[in-house]
Motif scaffolding. Structure first.
Motif, PDB file in Angstrom:
ATOM      1  N   GLY A  29       0.827  -1.272  -0.027  1.00  0.00           N
ATOM      2  CA  GLY A  29      -0.020   0.043  -0.018  1.00  0.00           C
ATOM      3  C   GLY A  29       0.743   1.136  -0.083  1.00  0.00           C
ATOM      4  N   GLY A  30       0.002   2.362  -0.028  1.00  0.00           N
ATOM      5  CA  GLY A  30       0.813   3.759   0.035  1.00  0.00           C
ATOM      6  C   GLY A  30       0.356   4.424  -1.041  1.00  0.00           C
ATOM      7  N   CYS A  31       1.069   5.453  -1.648  1.00  0.00           N
ATOM      8  CA  CYS A  31       0.471   6.397  -2.550  1.00  0.00           C
ATOM      9  C   CYS A  31       0.660   5.817  -4.034  1.00  0.00           C
ATOM     10  CB  CYS A  31       1.287   7.597  -2.540  1.00  0.00           C
ATOM     11  SG  CYS A  31       1.329   8.571  -0.852  1.00  0.00           S
ATOM     12  N   ASP A  32      -0.374   6.464  -4.758  1.00  0.00           N
ATOM     13  CA  ASP A  32      -0.199   6.027  -6.311  1.00  0.00           C
ATOM     14  C   ASP A  32       0.361   7.269  -6.876  1.00  0.00           C
ATOM     15  OD1 ASP A  32      -0.336   4.478  -8.573  1.00  0.00           O
ATOM     16  OD2 ASP A  32      -2.341   4.581  -8.726  1.00  0.00           O
ATOM     17  N   GLY A  33       0.822   7.163  -8.266  1.00  0.00           N
ATOM     18  CA  GLY A  33       1.444   8.370  -8.898  1.00  0.00           C
ATOM     19  C   GLY A  33       1.264   7.860 -10.418  1.00  0.00           C
ATOM     20  N   ALA A  34       1.789   9.095 -11.070  1.00  0.00           N
ATOM     21  CA  ALA A  34       1.908   8.654 -12.544  1.00  0.00           C
ATOM     22  C   ALA A  34       2.994   8.169 -13.072  1.00  0.00           C
ATOM     23  CB  ALA A  34       1.580  10.149 -13.359  1.00  0.00           C
ATOM     24  N   LYS A  35       4.152   8.439 -12.462  1.00  0.00           N
ATOM     25  CA  LYS A  35       5.502   7.952 -12.857  1.00  0.00           C
ATOM     26  C   LYS A  35       5.725   6.712 -13.145  1.00  0.00           C
ATOM     27  CE  LYS A  35      10.391   8.973 -11.499  1.00  0.00           C
ATOM     28  NZ  LYS A  35      11.166   9.531 -10.321  1.00  0.00           N
TER      29      LYS A  35
ATOM     30  N   VAL B 250      -3.083 -10.086   1.225  1.00  0.00           N
ATOM     31  CA  VAL B 250      -2.540  -9.205   0.708  1.00  0.00           C
ATOM     32  C   VAL B 250      -3.522  -7.969   1.629  1.00  0.00           C
ATOM     33  CG1 VAL B 250      -2.309  -7.167  -0.931  1.00  0.00           C
ATOM     34  CG2 VAL B 250      -1.627  -9.545  -1.436  1.00  0.00           C
ATOM     35  N   LEU B 251      -3.023  -7.200   2.617  1.00  0.00           N
ATOM     36  CA  LEU B 251      -3.434  -6.185   3.382  1.00  0.00           C
ATOM     37  C   LEU B 251      -3.109  -4.968   2.452  1.00  0.00           C
ATOM     38  CD1 LEU B 251      -2.755  -6.598   6.819  1.00  0.00           C
ATOM     39  CD2 LEU B 251      -4.827  -7.391   5.923  1.00  0.00           C
ATOM     40  N   THR B 252      -4.028  -4.160   2.364  1.00  0.00           N
ATOM     41  CA  THR B 252      -3.865  -2.659   1.373  1.00  0.00           C
ATOM     42  C   THR B 252      -4.215  -1.425   2.054  1.00  0.00           C
ATOM     43  OG1 THR B 252      -3.456  -1.919  -0.734  1.00  0.00           O
ATOM     44  CG2 THR B 252      -5.462  -2.771  -0.186  1.00  0.00           C
ATOM     45  N   LEU B 253      -3.868  -0.327   1.727  1.00  0.00           N
ATOM     46  CA  LEU B 253      -4.326   0.855   2.065  1.00  0.00           C
ATOM     47  C   LEU B 253      -3.731   1.985   1.335  1.00  0.00           C
ATOM     48  CD1 LEU B 253      -1.655   2.390   4.072  1.00  0.00           C
ATOM     49  CD2 LEU B 253      -2.637   0.569   5.742  1.00  0.00           C
ATOM     50  N   ALA B 254      -4.592   3.186   1.411  1.00  0.00           N
ATOM     51  CA  ALA B 254      -4.172   4.327   0.675  1.00  0.00           C
ATOM     52  C   ALA B 254      -4.416   4.293  -0.798  1.00  0.00           C
ATOM     53  CB  ALA B 254      -2.856   4.828   1.156  1.00  0.00           C
ATOM     54  N   CYS B 255      -4.217   5.156  -1.474  1.00  0.00           N
ATOM     55  CA  CYS B 255      -4.767   5.352  -2.982  1.00  0.00           C
ATOM     56  C   CYS B 255      -3.653   4.411  -3.751  1.00  0.00           C
ATOM     57  CB  CYS B 255      -4.858   6.428  -3.595  1.00  0.00           C
ATOM     58  SG  CYS B 255      -3.229   7.386  -3.532  1.00  0.00           S
TER      59      CYS B 255
ATOM     60  N   VAL C 216      -7.660  -1.797   4.033  1.00  0.00           N
ATOM     61  CA  VAL C 216      -7.654  -1.443   5.531  1.00  0.00           C
ATOM     62  C   VAL C 216      -8.439  -0.313   5.522  1.00  0.00           C
ATOM     63  CG1 VAL C 216      -6.345  -0.964   7.654  1.00  0.00           C
ATOM     64  CG2 VAL C 216      -5.842  -3.042   5.969  1.00  0.00           C
ATOM     65  N   GLY C 217      -8.077   0.887   4.376  1.00  0.00           N
ATOM     66  CA  GLY C 217      -8.623   2.003   4.496  1.00  0.00           C
ATOM     67  C   GLY C 217      -7.767   3.193   4.013  1.00  0.00           C
ATOM     68  N   GLN C 218      -7.792   4.287   4.283  1.00  0.00           N
ATOM     69  CA  GLN C 218      -6.809   5.528   3.956  1.00  0.00           C
ATOM     70  C   GLN C 218      -5.562   5.568   4.454  1.00  0.00           C
ATOM     71  OE1 GLN C 218      -9.072   9.087   5.441  1.00  0.00           O
ATOM     72  NE2 GLN C 218     -10.219   9.031   3.726  1.00  0.00           N
ATOM     73  N   CYS C 219      -4.594   6.118   4.108  1.00  0.00           N
ATOM     74  CA  CYS C 219      -3.310   6.165   4.267  1.00  0.00           C
ATOM     75  C   CYS C 219      -3.062   6.219   5.850  1.00  0.00           C
ATOM     76  CB  CYS C 219      -2.407   7.440   3.735  1.00  0.00           C
ATOM     77  SG  CYS C 219      -2.999   9.007   3.721  1.00  0.00           S
ATOM     78  N   ASN C 220      -4.014   7.092   6.546  1.00  0.00           N
ATOM     79  CA  ASN C 220      -3.664   7.212   7.823  1.00  0.00           C
ATOM     80  C   ASN C 220      -4.367   5.987   8.741  1.00  0.00           C
ATOM     81  OD1 ASN C 220      -6.378   8.527   7.065  1.00  0.00           O
ATOM     82  ND2 ASN C 220      -6.982   7.972   8.925  1.00  0.00           N
ATOM     83  N   ASP C 221      -4.987   4.983   7.960  1.00  0.00           N
ATOM     84  CA  ASP C 221      -5.426   3.872   8.428  1.00  0.00           C
ATOM     85  C   ASP C 221      -4.248   3.060   8.593  1.00  0.00           C
ATOM     86  OD1 ASP C 221      -8.061   4.432   9.262  1.00  0.00           O
ATOM     87  OD2 ASP C 221      -8.542   4.269   6.917  1.00  0.00           O
ATOM     88  N   ALA C 222      -2.852   3.242   8.369  1.00  0.00           N
ATOM     89  CA  ALA C 222      -1.750   2.529   8.565  1.00  0.00           C
ATOM     90  C   ALA C 222      -1.891   2.186  10.010  1.00  0.00           C
ATOM     91  CB  ALA C 222      -0.515   3.260   8.268  1.00  0.00           C
ATOM     92  N   TYR C 223      -2.371   3.151  10.788  1.00  0.00           N
ATOM     93  CA  TYR C 223      -2.646   2.716  12.441  1.00  0.00           C
ATOM     94  C   TYR C 223      -3.493   1.569  12.606  1.00  0.00           C
ATOM     95  CZ  TYR C 223      -4.102   3.172  17.297  1.00  0.00           C
ATOM     96  OH  TYR C 223      -4.189   2.917  18.454  1.00  0.00           O
ATOM     97  N   SER C 224      -4.382   1.111  11.818  1.00  0.00           N
ATOM     98  CA  SER C 224      -5.040  -0.248  11.793  1.00  0.00           C
ATOM     99  C   SER C 224      -4.111  -1.253  11.532  1.00  0.00           C
ATOM    100  CB  SER C 224      -6.414  -0.071  10.878  1.00  0.00           C
ATOM    101  OG  SER C 224      -7.385  -0.058  11.598  1.00  0.00           O
ATOM    102  N   ALA C 225      -3.520  -1.040  10.317  1.00  0.00           N
ATOM    103  CA  ALA C 225      -2.697  -2.199   9.761  1.00  0.00           C
ATOM    104  C   ALA C 225      -1.611  -2.327  11.114  1.00  0.00           C
ATOM    105  CB  ALA C 225      -1.944  -1.712   8.661  1.00  0.00           C
TER     106      ALA C 225
END
Length: 518
Positions: free
Chosen positions: A371-377, A396-401, A423-432
């Motif tokens: 998980g983490g951020c996506d991007g165009a690169k 596979v657990l995942t989070l963020a875009c 798991v959710g948004q990037c801040n939901d790394a707390y859940s992970a």
């Protein structure tokens, strides 16, 4: 200008021309440096104060959040924040003691690297603190740390002191994410597994993007019984899992994929788009008349919804445009049309006994957090291929875009559990993190001894503070990509590699082989 805070920075070194890769103009980048310098100045003036008051805390949170990549492209709003900070410095009685950011950008490479890690971590943490503050949740330790760390960025601390502060930044961000988790769940309920359609029904609709649950709630309230459907975009997808939000029948589904595709996906769309936080790309003419911003997000000539949160202009635009004449089917990157979210710690830990039993019985061989951020690169298809190639007996657990690279895949189930759990948004790394700690406790081992591997993608500063949190917890052997941060010097990187086994990604095949051979 000089900016190297995002993953896509020019040539992997820094944006130095008249415009950054993100689309930000040089004069706006200079203003953001001025804003940062003014916050450091306020921290200096506040040095003898016992604790920051609410006004100080909110100005600093807002200022740091404003400087996150893809948040604010609007010079007048940034100038106003600088003026507010100067007025507050004067009111406290210390005079204006701003810091010239060129001192940081021209500093010794290793000092600059460590201070940048702290600064960019603060910016990401401030976004989380801001969302919690909107819901009435605060943490005095977090607010005080912003000032302590800002003073250090403008000071003359040595390498050892700064490295310790880098770890402190991660530790304090864990407190901040815990606060936001509490704010969201106590306000809107504990997320639960939810299927989300990617079909846009005919008729008027509004797209809401960003991260702020409170803005979505207010929009849902103001659009009740108006014949307008609401669709999430990007990091708003996990909001469908919160009971008090999913109760609104006109919260229908999810529009499109991750933030970097918005210029294509929003092109000529017959509906308004409300931006609540970062991930705003330069707006194309084909939809510029239907973009609305709120909170710290701002873009020249776009309509901004102020503190009163009256979304009437957005609602009127939705009714004017009318939406699609027939149902409009959209799909994810891999062709799937239904997404599932809501596997936060409450859900996963409720079946922890099943998970433990499946591991002990050999049904589950490995856990991956991808998980983490996506991007165009180019290079981010690595994460799609990596997930596709994970063993059939792994989860596979995942989070963020970053999950949009593969969250529409159907990889089946294990022991009644889906192999991909959002798991959710990037801040939901707390859940992970809480899931990992609970599993470690169940197996009477450390997190590093679990059959668990973290494979992270990063783009902006919220990913930076999450990474620092993981390192502050002593979590090792994290795979990071698609490239390493330009602001991490070779000496600082060596420290991170030696202490934590931080590893740049290579190819899915090579990395999986290395992981599974251990």
């Amino acid at each position: 200008m000089f900016c190297f805070q995002c993953e896509q920075t020019a040539l992997g070194k820094g944006c130095t021309k008249h415009q950054g890769v993100c689309g930000k103009k040089d004069h706006t980048a200079h203003l953001q440096d001025e804003l940062t310098g003014a916050m450091i100045g306020l921290a200096r003036v506040m040095e003898k104060e016992e604790a920051p008051n609410d006004e100080v805390s909110r100005l600093v949170m807002k200022g740091l959040f404003t400087t996150v990549t893809n948040v604010n492209f609007n010079d007048p709003t940034i100038k106003k924040q600088v003026e507010d900070l100067h007025n507050l410095q004067k009111a406290i009685g210390g005079g204006i003691r701003d810091f010239d950011m060129q001192e940081l950008w021209n500093a010794n490479e290793d000092i600059r690297s460590l201070k940048s890690l702290i600064l960019f971590g603060l910016r990401g943490m401030a976004a989380y603190a801001y969302h919690a503050d909107v819901l009435g949740y605060h943490n005095e330790d977090v607010n005080a740390f912003f000032l302590t760390a800002l003073r250090a960025i403008g000071g003359e601390e040595d390498m050892d002191t700064l490295l310790a502060l880098v770890m402190d930044t991660g530790n304090v961000n864990l407190q901040c994410m815990a606060m936001l988790d509490k704010a969201n769940t106590e306000t809107y309920g504990t997320p639960e597994p939810t299927e989300v359609s990617m079909t846009i029904e005919k008729g008027p609709f509004i797209i809401i993007t960003g991260h702020d649950l409170h803005d979505l709630y207010l929009l849902l309230e103001q659009t009740k019984d108006k014949g307008i459907n609401i669709y999430t975009h990007g990091e708003m997808l996990p909001t469908h899992a919160y009971p008090k939000l999913k109760d609104y029948p006109h919260l229908k589904g999810n529009f499109g994929t991750a933030w970097q595709n918005q210029q294509k996906e929003f092109d000529g769309v017959p509906a308004p788009i409300l931006y609540t936080t970062n991930c705003l790309m330069p707006v194309k003419d084909s939809y510029s008349d239907r973009v609305f911003t709120t909170e710290v997000v701002s873009y020249p000539e776009m309509v901004h919804i102020g503190p009163d949160k009256d979304f009437t202009p957005v609602i009127e635009k939705a009714l004017e445009l009318g939406g699609y004449p027939e149902d409009h089917k959209m799909t994810g990157i891999n062709g799937g049309s239904v997404l599932t979210t809501g596997f936060a710690r409450g859900t996963v830990l409720s079946v922890a006994d099943k998970v433990v039993e499946a591991v002990k019985g050999g049904s589950i061989s490995h856990f991956f957090l991808v998980g983490g951020c996506d991007g165009a690169k180019p290079g981010r298809n690595y994460y799609t291929e990596f997930v596709k190639q994970t063993p059939d007996d792994s989860i596979v657990l995942t989070l963020a875009c970053g999950k949009y690279r593969f969250n529409d895949l159907d990889l089946g189930t294990i022991a009644g559990l889906p192999r991909i759990m959002d798991v959710g948004q990037c801040n939901d790394a707390y859940s992970a993190i809480q899931i990992a700690l609970a599993l470690a406790d169940a197996f009477d081992c450390t997190v590093n001894e679990l059959p668990l591997t973290l494979v992270l993608s990063w783009y902006e500063q919220k990913a930076v503070c999450v990474l620092l949190t993981l390192l502050s917890l002593g979590i090792k052997n994290i795979y990071l990509g698609p490239t390493l941060p330009a602001f991490v010097s070779s000496n600082v990187l060596n420290v991170l590699v030696e202490r934590f086994g931080l590893t740049p990604i290579s190819t899915p095949e090579e990395d999986l082989k290395k992981i599974l051979e251990k």
